[in-house]
Write a protein that holds these residues in place. Structure first.
Motif, PDB file in Angstrom:
ATOM      1  N   ASN A 147       0.832  -1.216   0.000  1.00 36.92           N
ATOM      2  CA  ASN A 147       0.000   0.000   0.000  1.00 36.92           C
ATOM      3  C   ASN A 147       0.857   1.252   0.000  1.00 36.92           C
ATOM      4  O   ASN A 147       0.579   2.221  -0.716  1.00 36.92           O
ATOM      5  N   GLU A 148       1.910   1.217   0.816  1.00 37.06           N
ATOM      6  CA  GLU A 148       2.813   2.364   0.907  1.00 37.06           C
ATOM      7  C   GLU A 148       3.515   2.599  -0.435  1.00 37.06           C
ATOM      8  O   GLU A 148       3.598   3.721  -0.919  1.00 37.06           O
ATOM      9  N   LEU A 149       3.999   1.514  -1.019  1.00 34.66           N
ATOM     10  CA  LEU A 149       4.728   1.620  -2.287  1.00 34.66           C
ATOM     11  C   LEU A 149       3.805   2.097  -3.408  1.00 34.66           C
ATOM     12  O   LEU A 149       4.208   2.877  -4.275  1.00 34.66           O
ATOM     13  N   LEU A 150       2.563   1.654  -3.374  1.00 34.47           N
ATOM     14  CA  LEU A 150       1.621   2.064  -4.426  1.00 34.47           C
ATOM     15  C   LEU A 150       1.262   3.541  -4.318  1.00 34.47           C
ATOM     16  O   LEU A 150       0.977   4.189  -5.314  1.00 34.47           O
ATOM     17  N   LYS A 151       1.304   4.052  -3.089  1.00 30.89           N
ATOM     18  CA  LYS A 151       1.054   5.494  -2.895  1.00 30.89           C
ATOM     19  C   LYS A 151       2.186   6.291  -3.519  1.00 30.89           C
ATOM     20  O   LYS A 151       1.990   7.339  -4.120  1.00 30.89           O
ATOM     21  N   THR A 152       3.407   5.754  -3.326  1.00 28.98           N
ATOM     22  CA  THR A 152       4.592   6.456  -3.817  1.00 28.98           C
ATOM     23  C   THR A 152       4.807   6.249  -5.311  1.00 28.98           C
ATOM     24  O   THR A 152       5.262   7.142  -6.013  1.00 28.98           O
ATOM     25  N   TYR A 153       4.502   5.046  -5.766  1.00 31.30           N
ATOM     26  CA  TYR A 153       4.722   4.700  -7.185  1.00 31.30           C
ATOM     27  C   TYR A 153       3.405   4.201  -7.783  1.00 31.30           C
ATOM     28  O   TYR A 153       3.242   3.005  -8.034  1.00 31.30           O
ATOM     29  N   PRO A 154       2.455   5.103  -8.008  1.00 29.10           N
ATOM     30  CA  PRO A 154       1.113   4.669  -8.431  1.00 29.10           C
ATOM     31  C   PRO A 154       1.087   3.989  -9.794  1.00 29.10           C
ATOM     32  O   PRO A 154       0.093   3.379 -10.161  1.00 29.10           O
ATOM     33  N   TYR A 155       2.173   4.073 -10.536  1.00 26.02           N
ATOM     34  CA  TYR A 155       2.216   3.449 -11.869  1.00 26.02           C
ATOM     35  C   TYR A 155       2.666   1.989 -11.804  1.00 26.02           C
ATOM     36  O   TYR A 155       2.760   1.315 -12.823  1.00 26.02           O
ATOM     37  N   LEU A 156       2.977   1.497 -10.610  1.00 23.25           N
ATOM     38  CA  LEU A 156       3.342   0.077 -10.467  1.00 23.25           C
ATOM     39  C   LEU A 156       2.105  -0.801 -10.601  1.00 23.25           C
ATOM     40  O   LEU A 156       1.030  -0.450 -10.128  1.00 23.25           O
ATOM     41  N   SER A 157       2.265  -1.955 -11.203  1.00 26.64           N
ATOM     42  CA  SER A 157       1.175  -2.903 -11.260  1.00 26.64           C
ATOM     43  C   SER A 157       1.456  -4.001 -10.219  1.00 26.64           C
ATOM     44  O   SER A 157       2.517  -4.614 -10.225  1.00 26.64           O
TER      45      SER A 157
END
Ligand SMILES: [Mn+2]
Length: 416
Positions: A147-157
């Protein structure tokens, strides 16, 4: 070498990962039980499957960039105080040798490594590894980090690799089969100890203590699951675990138990006469279940639909019950048989990999556990084996645990 097995498993996972991706899995932490006590630490099974490591607070990161795979372990480095009080050791060389992973870093460095990885490369995919048995269970470390990483890197799948690992774990390698064998051997030794010491008038837990004694003596820290020792009518309660009733002369007692060796679980059920002899009635009903089990076991071969094995047991048991006059119509068996029979077994007792329509493959392991429960006669019978599917047919790893009436009675007659 053991290390090669772990390396091979990680390679298989990396092969399934898309290019320009990373995967991480967390070993877990001991959970709080009460005040300053914790439960026994249970490492996340996919973590131990990939590393062989039992350490808490450790992250495995696998990156795949332009086809190049790098493995890193991020570990909690114990403080002086932790070394003193908990004896926590940390030896980089030992960990490298055990896991075959050469990059060992402090846990705090995870963020830095991910930052650089994301900045320097066009990373597109993130694989986390999270077991989720219930939607309502709280997010674990992997989920929180994701969740934290997706906030920072929203373009990650983001993908969950859990099922990739589950399919891998369904087919056992030699290292796993050896551990399973050992778990079954210890279970056998422990059940035999119990059989030689069981007498009418003992509490169920007194009988169970003989089993526990052998497990402890063999270095088993925790059994595969909580032991069921259910005498008389208690055997008709599926998950009876109080084990505090007096086992009476003339009663049957149902055991459902298993040792664990290097996290590999045995799961065996047997139903024995407390006084060493089955009555005519008990014998008849017992043999119904045994025939049901035998029928399914003999068909446990490569290509067999696993799910269908339980119906084979059920059909045989229904026919036998009809012969005994206990039922008139075959469908009446539903009154006495109401659970599924059998599950994969491995690092978890009810192991992963049980997809729809799956057929048995070489080196899969599972249990079969038909049972019949007669509340009206205070008799519950379940017989369960741990089975390995080989290319030549089924191998019953729990075969040495007395199962035929004549073997049981003659074994119990030896006493201790
Ligand atoms: Mn079972």
């Amino acid at each position: 070498m053991k290390t090669d097995y772990y390396a091979k498993r990680r390679k298989r996972l990396a092969d399934e990962m898309a290019d320009m991706s990373f995967y991480f899995v967390y070993s877990g932490e001991a959970l709080e039980s009460s005040l300053d006590e914790t439960f026994l630490f249970e490492p996340y099974r996919n973590f131990i499957y990939l590393t062989g490591l039992e350490s808490e607070k450790t992250l495995l990161l696998i990156t795949k960039v332009k086809g190049k795979v790098i493995e890193r372990l991020f570990m909690h480095i114990p403080s002086e105080k932790e070394r003193r009080w908990l004896g926590l050791a940390f030896d980089e060389e030992v960990i490298k040798e055990k896991t075959g992973i050469n990059n060992i870093l402090p846990l705090e460095d995870f963020e830095d490594v991910i930052s650089r990885l994301m900045f320097n490369n066009d990373i597109r995919y993130m694989y986390i590894d999270e077991v989720r048995w219930r939607m309502s269970y709280p997010l674990k470390k992997e989920g929180l980090l994701a969740n934290e990483l997706l906030k920072t890197y929203p373009y990650l799948s983001c993908h969950n690799a859990f099922n990739i690992l589950a399919r891998m774990r369904r087919v056992k390698d030699d290292l796993e089969i050896a551990a399973h064998r050992k778990a079954c051997e210890i279970t056998e030794k422990a059940v035999k100890k119990m059989l030689l010491n069981m007498k009418p008038g003992m509490k169920e837990y007194e009988i169970e203590a003989y089993y526990d004694f052998v497990l402890k003596s063999e270095g088993v820290k925790a059994p595969a699951f909580t032991t069921i020792a259910a005498s008389g009518k208690n055997a008709c309660i599926m998950h009876y675990m109080d084990n505090n009733t007096l086992a009476q002369d003339g009663d049957l007692i149902l055991f459902d138990l298993g040792a664990r060796y290097e996290y590999y679980c045995a799961d065996v059920s047997r139903t024995y006469p407390v006084n060493g002899h089955y009555t005519k009635r008990q014998r008849d009903l017992y043999n119904v279940v045994l025939k049901g089990l035998d029928a399914a076991e003999s068909l446990s071969k490569v290509g067999q639909l696993k799910h269908d094995l339980q119906f084979i047991s059920k059909k045989v048991m229904a026919e036998e019950l009809k012969k005994l006059g206990k039922i008139k119509e075959l469908s009446e068996i539903d009154k006495y048989y109401f659970h599924g029979s059998g599950h994969y077994i491995g690092l978890d007792t009810h192991d992963v990999g049980d997809e729809e329509d799956v057929v048995l493959e070489t080196n899969t392991m599972f249990t079969l556990e038909p049972g019949l429960y007669f509340d009206d006669e205070a008799i519950g019978i379940r017989i369960e084996d741990t089975i390995l599917v080989t290319k030549d047919g089924p191998e019953i790893l729990s075969e040495g645990i007395p199962k035929k009436i004549e073997d049981i009675e003659s074994f119990m007659a030896k006493g201790e």
